[in-house]
Design a protein around this motif. Structure first.
Motif, mmCIF file in Angstrom:
data_model
loop_
_atom_site.group_PDB
_atom_site.id
_atom_site.type_symbol
_atom_site.label_atom_id
_atom_site.label_comp_id
_atom_site.label_asym_id
_atom_site.label_seq_id
_atom_site.Cartn_x
_atom_site.Cartn_y
_atom_site.Cartn_z
ATOM 1 N N LEU A 6 0.824 -1.214 0.000
ATOM 2 C CA LEU A 6 0.000 0.000 0.000
ATOM 3 C C LEU A 6 0.860 1.266 0.000
ATOM 4 O O LEU A 6 0.386 2.342 -0.357
ATOM 5 N N MET A 23 -0.896 2.911 -6.976
ATOM 6 C CA MET A 23 -1.760 2.714 -5.802
ATOM 7 C C MET A 23 -2.709 1.546 -6.042
ATOM 8 O O MET A 23 -2.958 0.749 -5.119
ATOM 9 N N TRP A 24 -3.238 1.444 -7.256
ATOM 10 C CA TRP A 24 -4.140 0.318 -7.549
ATOM 11 C C TRP A 24 -3.408 -1.019 -7.440
ATOM 12 O O TRP A 24 -3.934 -1.990 -6.900
ATOM 13 N N ILE A 27 -2.986 -1.693 -3.746
ATOM 14 C CA ILE A 27 -4.210 -2.169 -3.077
ATOM 15 C C ILE A 27 -4.442 -3.638 -3.408
ATOM 16 O O ILE A 27 -4.756 -4.461 -2.532
ATOM 17 N N CYS B 117 -6.213 -0.835 9.263
ATOM 18 C CA CYS B 117 -5.544 0.361 8.721
ATOM 19 C C CYS B 117 -5.443 0.267 7.200
ATOM 20 O O CYS B 117 -5.673 1.264 6.499
ATOM 21 N N ALA B 118 -5.101 -0.914 6.695
ATOM 22 C CA ALA B 118 -4.933 -1.074 5.239
ATOM 23 C C ALA B 118 -6.264 -0.881 4.519
ATOM 24 O O ALA B 118 -6.337 -0.192 3.493
ATOM 25 N N LEU B 119 -7.323 -1.482 5.042
ATOM 26 C CA LEU B 119 -8.626 -1.352 4.384
ATOM 27 C C LEU B 119 -9.162 0.069 4.503
ATOM 28 O O LEU B 119 -9.786 0.585 3.564
ATOM 29 N N ALA B 121 -7.360 2.847 4.643
ATOM 30 C CA ALA B 121 -6.603 3.680 3.694
ATOM 31 C C ALA B 121 -7.051 3.388 2.259
ATOM 32 O O ALA B 121 -7.186 4.303 1.444
ATOM 33 N N SER B 122 -7.301 2.115 1.960
ATOM 34 C CA SER B 122 -7.775 1.749 0.609
ATOM 35 C C SER B 122 -9.133 2.382 0.358
ATOM 36 O O SER B 122 -9.400 2.883 -0.744
ATOM 37 N N PHE B 125 -8.831 5.967 -0.510
ATOM 38 C CA PHE B 125 -8.366 6.169 -1.898
ATOM 39 C C PHE B 125 -9.490 5.938 -2.902
ATOM 40 O O PHE B 125 -9.703 6.755 -3.803
ATOM 41 N N VAL B 126 -10.218 4.833 -2.752
ATOM 42 C CA VAL B 126 -11.225 4.511 -3.780
ATOM 43 C C VAL B 126 -12.421 5.458 -3.755
ATOM 44 O O VAL B 126 -13.138 5.555 -4.744
ATOM 45 N N TRP B 131 -3.718 9.686 -3.695
ATOM 46 C CA TRP B 131 -2.958 8.487 -3.331
ATOM 47 C C TRP B 131 -2.050 8.727 -2.135
ATOM 48 O O TRP B 131 -1.909 7.876 -1.264
ATOM 49 N N ALA B 134 -3.863 8.619 1.155
ATOM 50 C CA ALA B 134 -4.135 7.235 1.571
ATOM 51 C C ALA B 134 -2.884 6.592 2.158
ATOM 52 O O ALA B 134 -2.952 5.884 3.172
ATOM 53 N N CYS B 135 -1.739 6.834 1.510
ATOM 54 C CA CYS B 135 -0.468 6.289 2.029
ATOM 55 C C CYS B 135 -0.176 6.829 3.425
ATOM 56 O O CYS B 135 0.164 6.072 4.335
ATOM 57 N N PHE B 138 -2.504 5.393 6.055
ATOM 58 C CA PHE B 138 -2.102 4.047 6.470
ATOM 59 C C PHE B 138 -0.894 4.111 7.411
ATOM 60 O O PHE B 138 -0.917 3.519 8.501
ATOM 61 N N LEU B 139 0.140 4.823 6.980
ATOM 62 C CA LEU B 139 1.359 4.886 7.800
ATOM 63 C C LEU B 139 1.089 5.538 9.155
ATOM 64 O O LEU B 139 1.566 5.065 10.187
ATOM 65 N N LEU B 195 -14.419 -0.307 -4.592
ATOM 66 C CA LEU B 195 -13.166 -0.957 -5.012
ATOM 67 C C LEU B 195 -13.346 -1.696 -6.327
ATOM 68 O O LEU B 195 -12.562 -1.522 -7.265
ATOM 69 N N GLY B 198 -14.048 0.620 -9.238
ATOM 70 C CA GLY B 198 -12.822 1.299 -9.646
ATOM 71 C C GLY B 198 -11.874 0.360 -10.373
ATOM 72 O O GLY B 198 -11.269 0.732 -11.378
ATOM 73 N N ALA B 199 -11.737 -0.871 -9.851
ATOM 74 C CA ALA B 199 -10.793 -1.816 -10.450
ATOM 75 C C ALA B 199 -11.249 -2.263 -11.831
ATOM 76 O O ALA B 199 -10.446 -2.415 -12.746
#
Lengths: 198, 251
Positions: A6, A23-24, A27, B117-119, B121-122, B125-126, B131, B134-135, B138-139, B195, B198-199
Motif C-alpha cells: 500500500l 496505488m491500484w 491495493i 488500517c490497510a482497508l 486507507a484503501s 483512496f477509492v 494516493w 491514503a499512504c 495508512f502509515l 473498489l 474502480g478496479a
C-alpha cells in the motif's frame, strides 16, 4: 511499514510518474497478502520487493486495466519468490547466530551478529528488487497490449481477484455471524450509496 | 521498585524496533531479545564480565512472541535483571511469556490492526482521496498504534515485573481484538463496491452487474477463504499470461 504494498507500490509508481496506477497495484497486492499472517515460522510473501517491481513495470505498459493485471502478476511472482528468499535467509541466520549460544559471548559479538543479519536482509531485499526491475526492464517493452481488446478480460480478472481476496481476508482474520452481518451491511449500504451518487 | 530511567527506556525502545533483525528458525527472536536488553545487562551485570557473558548467552536462547508485544517481555526482563533475579527464574519466566504474548499480539496486530488500517486507507483512496493521503493515512494510523503498543508494553512490563503474566490477563488490551472485529468487517464491506467498480471500471462495464458479481465472489471468499485467496492470486497470474498471449507476445 513502508515495505507494505500500500506504500511501496504507489511511491514506486510516483517515481516513474504513475502514482495512481501504482496505488491500484498496491491495493491489489495488499488484499492478496492481508490474510498471510506472519505468525511463528510461517512462510509468507515478501510483498515489498514485489510491490516495487510490479509498480515499476507500469512504466513499460500502456495505461489501462491490462497494465494493472500484468503489474500485479509481477508483484505476485516476486512476492512469492521473496518468501522463499526470506525462508532461506532465516536458515542462514540460524547458523550465523549459533555461536552465540555455544561459548562465552561479548556484547560486541551480539551487536555484530545481529546487525549483520539485518544487513543481509537489506541486501537480500535489494537484490530481489533489482532482479525484478531488470527483468521488468528487459521484458516490459516487448508487451504490446491494445487496451480496447484486452480491457474486458483484464477488468474481469481485477474484479474477480479483488472481490475474492477481500472476502477471503475478512473471513481469515475474523469469524462469526456478526462479522458476516457487518461486512454484508457495509457492502450493501456502500453499494446503494455508490449507485445513488453515480 | 527500581526506576527505569528515561535514557535506558529510550534505548530499549529504539533497540526493540530492530528486535526481529536476526530472526531465525532456531532461536527465533532470541538474539533480538539479547540485543535489545544489552543496555540493561551492561548496567546490571557489567561489573563482572563472566556474569555479563552468562546473562547475554542466556538471553540469546530461544524466545518468540509478537515483535511489538515482545516489549512487554523486554520491560519485565529488564526489571528482573536489574533486581538480580536468579538465572533459572528468568529462564522460566521467559518461557511462560511466549504463548500469551504471541497469541495476543498476533490477534491484535496482524489479524486486526494492520488489516483495519490497510482497508481504511484503501477505502479513502477509492472514494476519492489522493494516493499520497491514503499512504499517509495508512502509515500514520498504523504507526500510532504500533509505537503506542511498544511504549505501553515496555512500561507495562517494567511496572509489573515477574507479575506481568497475571497483569496481562487482567489488561484491557485483551479485549481490543474483539472490539476491532466488527469495525474491520464493516470497513471491508464499505470498501467492496467502490473498489470493484474502480478496479473493473477501465473496461466501461456498468456498475450494477459489477457490484452484484462482486457480492457473490466476496461470499465465496467468506465461504472458502483459503481456496478463494489462492484463486485470487492464481487468477492474476493466469490472467496476465492470457493478456500477454492476447498482446501477441510471449513474456
Amino acid at each position: 511499514m513502508i515495505s507494505r504494498p500500500l506504500v511501496a507500490a504507489p511511491v514506486s509508481g510516483w517515481i516513474i510518474g504513475e502514482p495512481v496506477a501504482g496505488m491500484w497495484v498496491g491495493i491489489l497486492l495488499e488484499l492478496l497478502t492481508i490474510r498471510q499472517l506472519p505468525i511463528g515460522g510461517s512462510r509468507y510473501w515478501d510483498a515489498g520487493p514485489g510491490a516495487v517491481v510490479g509498480a515499476a513495470a507500469l512504466q513499460a505498459l500502456p495505461p489501462g486495466p491490462g497494465a494493472l493485471v500484468l503489474a500485479a502478476a509481477l508483484g505476485v511472482a516476486f512476492g512469492w519468490a521473496g518468501g522463499w528468499t526470506v525462508a532461506l535467509m532465516r536458515r542462514v541466520n540460524a547458523r550465523w547466530v549459533q555461536p552465540l549460544s555455544a561459548g562465552p559471548v561479548t556484547p560486541r559479538e551480539v551487536v555484530v551478529r545481529h546487525t549483520s543479519a539485518m544487513a543481509l536482509d537489506f541486501g537480500r531485499a535489494a537484490a530481489l528488487t533489482a532482479a525484478g526491475l531488470i527483468a521488468g526492464r528487459l521484458s516490459g517493452p516487448r508487451i504490446d497490449l491494445v487496451p480496447s481488446e484486452v480491457a474486458p478480460l483484464a477488468a474481469s480478472v481485477l474484479l474477480g481477484a479483488t472481490a475474492l481476496a477481500l472476502g477471503s481476508d475478512i473471513r481469515t482474520v475474523a469469524t462469526g455471524r456478526k462479522v458476516w452481518a457487518a461486512f454484508g451491511l457495509g457492502a450493501l449500504g456502500s453499494g446503494i450509496l455508490w449507485l445513488w451518487l453515480s | 521498585m527500581a526506576e527505569l530511567d528515561r535514557s535506558t527506556g529510550v534505548r530499549l525502545l529504539v533497540r526493540s524496533l530492530a528486535i526481529q533483525g536476526s530472526w531465525n528458525y532456531a532461536t527465533m527472536l532470541g538474539v533480538g531479545i539479547a540485543f535489545t536488553l544489552l543496555p540493561v545487562l551492561r548496567r546490571a551485570r557489567g561489573d563482572d564480565p563472566a556474569d555479563l557473558a552468562a546473562a547475554i548467552r542466556r538471553h540469546t536462547g530461544f524466545f518468540n512472541a509478537h515483535p511489538y508485544l515482545a516489549s512487554v517481555a523486554v520491560g519485565a526482563l529488564a526489571r528482573l535483571e536489574v533486581e538480580g533475579a536468579p538465572p533459572e527464574t528468568i529462564d522460566r519466566f521467559k518461557r511462560a511469556l511466549i504463548s500469551p504474548l504471541g497469541a495476543l499480539g498476533d490477534r491484535l496486530v496482524w489479524a486486526r490492526w494492520r488489516p483495519f488500517c490497510a482497508l481504511s486507507a484503501s477505502l479513502a483512496f477509492v472514494v476519492g482521496a489522493p494516493w499520497w493521503v491514503a499512504c499517509l493515512l495508512f502509515l500514520g494510523m498504523y504507526n500510532v498504534g504500533h509505537l503506542a503498543l511498544r511504549i505501553w508494553g515496555l512500561r507495562f512490563g517494567w511496572r509489573n515485573g515477574r507479575d506481568v503474566g497475571r497483569a496481562l490477563l487482567a489488561s484491557p488490551l485483551r479485549r481490543v481484538p474483539d472490539r476491532l472485529t466488527i469495525p474491520l468487517a464493516a470497513v471491508g464491506g464499505l470498501l467492496l463496491p467502490p473498489l470493484v467498480v474502480g478496479a473493473a471500471g477501465g473496461a466501461g462495464t456498468p456498475d450494477v452487474p459489477v457490484i452484484f458479481v462482486a457480492f457473490g465472489l466476496a461470499a465465496i471468499g467468506f465461504w472458502k477463504p483459503l481456496t478463494a485467496g489462492r484463486l485470487a492470486a492464481l487468477g492474476i497470474v493466469i490472467g496476465s499470461l492470457a493478456l500477454a498471449v492476447l498482446g501477441e507476445t510471449l513474456w
